[in-house]
Write a protein that holds these residues in place. Structure first.
Motif, PDB file in Angstrom:
ATOM      1  N   UNK A   1      27.494  60.750  57.360  1.00  0.00           N
ATOM      2  CA  UNK A   1      27.277  61.035  55.929  1.00  0.00           C
ATOM      3  C   UNK A   1      28.110  60.147  55.013  1.00  0.00           C
ATOM      4  N   UNK A   2      28.923  59.256  55.605  1.00  0.00           N
ATOM      5  CA  UNK A   2      29.702  58.322  54.788  1.00  0.00           C
ATOM      6  C   UNK A   2      28.817  57.147  54.378  1.00  0.00           C
ATOM      7  N   UNK A   3      28.716  56.889  53.068  1.00  0.00           N
ATOM      8  CA  UNK A   3      27.863  55.800  52.583  1.00  0.00           C
ATOM      9  C   UNK A   3      28.356  54.448  53.053  1.00  0.00           C
ATOM     10  N   UNK A   4      29.673  54.324  53.234  1.00  0.00           N
ATOM     11  CA  UNK A   4      30.227  53.045  53.684  1.00  0.00           C
ATOM     12  C   UNK A   4      29.911  52.791  55.154  1.00  0.00           C
ATOM     13  N   UNK A   5      29.678  53.862  55.902  1.00  0.00           N
ATOM     14  CA  UNK A   5      29.456  53.723  57.343  1.00  0.00           C
ATOM     15  C   UNK A   5      27.965  53.746  57.674  1.00  0.00           C
ATOM     16  N   UNK A   6      27.345  54.909  57.549  1.00  0.00           N
ATOM     17  CA  UNK A   6      25.919  55.015  57.842  1.00  0.00           C
ATOM     18  C   UNK A   6      25.569  54.867  59.313  1.00  0.00           C
ATOM     19  N   UNK A   7      26.561  55.049  60.182  1.00  0.00           N
ATOM     20  CA  UNK A   7      26.318  54.929  61.626  1.00  0.00           C
ATOM     21  C   UNK A   7      25.239  55.913  62.085  1.00  0.00           C
ATOM     22  N   UNK A   8      24.372  55.470  62.989  1.00  0.00           N
ATOM     23  CA  UNK A   8      23.326  56.338  63.522  1.00  0.00           C
ATOM     24  C   UNK A   8      23.452  56.408  65.047  1.00  0.00           C
ATOM     25  N   UNK A   9      23.175  57.584  65.585  1.00  0.00           N
ATOM     26  CA  UNK A   9      23.270  57.777  67.036  1.00  0.00           C
ATOM     27  C   UNK A   9      22.244  58.804  67.476  1.00  0.00           C
TER      28      UNK A   9
END
Length: 384
Positions: free
Chosen positions: A46-54
């Protein structure tokens, strides 16, 4: 079979096609556990700077699976811990003679039921004798069908309380200074008599071989009832419950090596002073032995007797706790999966593994009805 197969890939061995439909369905679950065949869910930080998906593949949830069951086991143990009372607890094991193995394999549900009935009645009858207790103890029984080498070895592990309930009040243990609950020889003789009586009376049993020869072979044999010293504390009872109740025939930590044709695993040889040894089996022999320990469909392998029997258990335990001046049992609280993971492994499953600060939120799950593919609509011919 692939050149370097994994332990899980053995559950897809081609010889499984010769098993019965239910066993084939179980092996299909085990082979597809945590694979795309069981579906998946997609999460995003949920961090806009990260956006990591798994994405994570789903488990099969089958009770025979080496990958599944730890959370259910923890929940079950927590519920049983709330039922412990201030008394000693004993560990008793009832084992059937190996001469009955072929007969049991052909009549699993009936003879497993008879094993539970014979063992529970043996314990309850001894407990009701005034010289031993004069009351009903609490009994939890767990069916195991395996030896450490995956051989067929049906037996029930029992946890039995030293004190009991006579219907009105709590009766304290009478053998506080002894190292046994009931005489082992008396237990073995009664268990043998009850099981054999049930065996001879049940006309629905399918006999493989000559009935009289089988009965003769076990009638003059000493039956094994193993009675251990009482557990040192309630914590030891809980530890035992954790190790035995939801155990399966073999777990991953015992697997040492899997190559193109064989599997090597570690086992304890109880006939040789409990020495730890290693065994090689071909893939075919491994799945054959594993299939012996698939329980009949919907068979209940954990059962309770005495004051722990299911009918009226809540009211009965409330009366017992009151007579012992114990606090009322606390309301049952459902602990979420993520909290149990955090408590047991110190792992926050929602923390983003990439930025370490954001929270992973599920944005897609194949288990959601909205995400399932609609079934094709069959065309209906127009009326003539």
């Amino acid at each position: 079979m692939e050149n370097n197969p994994s332990f899980q890939s053995l559950f897809g061995h081609h010889t499984i096609q010769g098993f019965n439909p239910y066993s084939r369905a179980v092996f299909s679950d085990l082979a597809s556990c945590h694979t795309a065949a069981k579906g998946y869910h997609l999460s995003r930080c949920d961090s806009q700077e990260c956006g990591n998906m798994a994405h994570r593949y789903h488990s099969c949830g089958n009770r025979h699976c080496p990958n599944c069951g730890s959370i259910r086991r923890d929940e079950w143990i927590a519920a049983r811990t709330d039922e412990l009372l201030p008394t000693a607890y004993y560990h008793i094991v009832f084992t059937l003679p190996h001469e009955l193995n072929p007969l049991i394999m052909g009549n699993r549900s009936k003879l497993f039921d008879l094993l539970f009935q014979s063992a529970s009645k043996t314990l309850l009858r001894h407990a009701r004798m005034p010289e031993y207790l004069g009351a009903e103890p609490g009994i939890t029984m767990v069916l195991h069908t395996w030896g450490q080498d995956l051989s067929f070895h049906p037996h029930v592990h029992c946890i039995v309380s030293a004190g009991g309930f006579d219907g009105k009040s709590w009766i304290d243990a009478k053998r506080k200074n002894n190292r046994f609950l009931f005489p082992q020889k008396s237990l073995a003789n009664m268990f043998k008599a009850m099981f054999m009586e049930g065996l001879e009376k049940d006309s629905s049993i399918t006999w493989c071989g000559d009935k009289n020869s089988i009965l003769k072979a076990i009638r003059f044999k000493k039956w094994n009832v193993y009675a251990k010293a009482p557990f040192g504390s309630p914590d030891r009872v809980v530890e035992y419950l954790g190790r035995y109740t939801h155990k399966i025939a073999i777990t991953r930590h015992r697997i040492l090596e899997v190559n193109a044709t064989q599997i090597k695993f570690r086992y304890k040889d109880y006939a040789d002073g409990s020495k730890t040894k290693q065994m090689w089996l071909t893939h075919r022999e491994f799945v054959r032995r594993f299939e012996q320990h698939i329980l009949p469909k919907r068979f209940v392998k954990i059962r309770h007797f005495g004051y722990l029997r299911l009918q009226g258990k809540g009211e009965r335990l409330a009366v017992i706790r009151s007579t012992l001046n114990m606090e009322p049992k606390k309301p049952k609280v459902k602990i979420p999966f993520q909290i149990r993971m955090l408590e047991k492994y110190g792992r926050d499953i929602f923390k983003c593994p990439c930025c370490k600060t954001g929270r992973m939120t599920v944005i897609f799950d194949t288990r959601d009805k909205a995400n399932r593919k609609p079934k094709p609509i069959r065309s209906i011919p127009a009326p003539s």
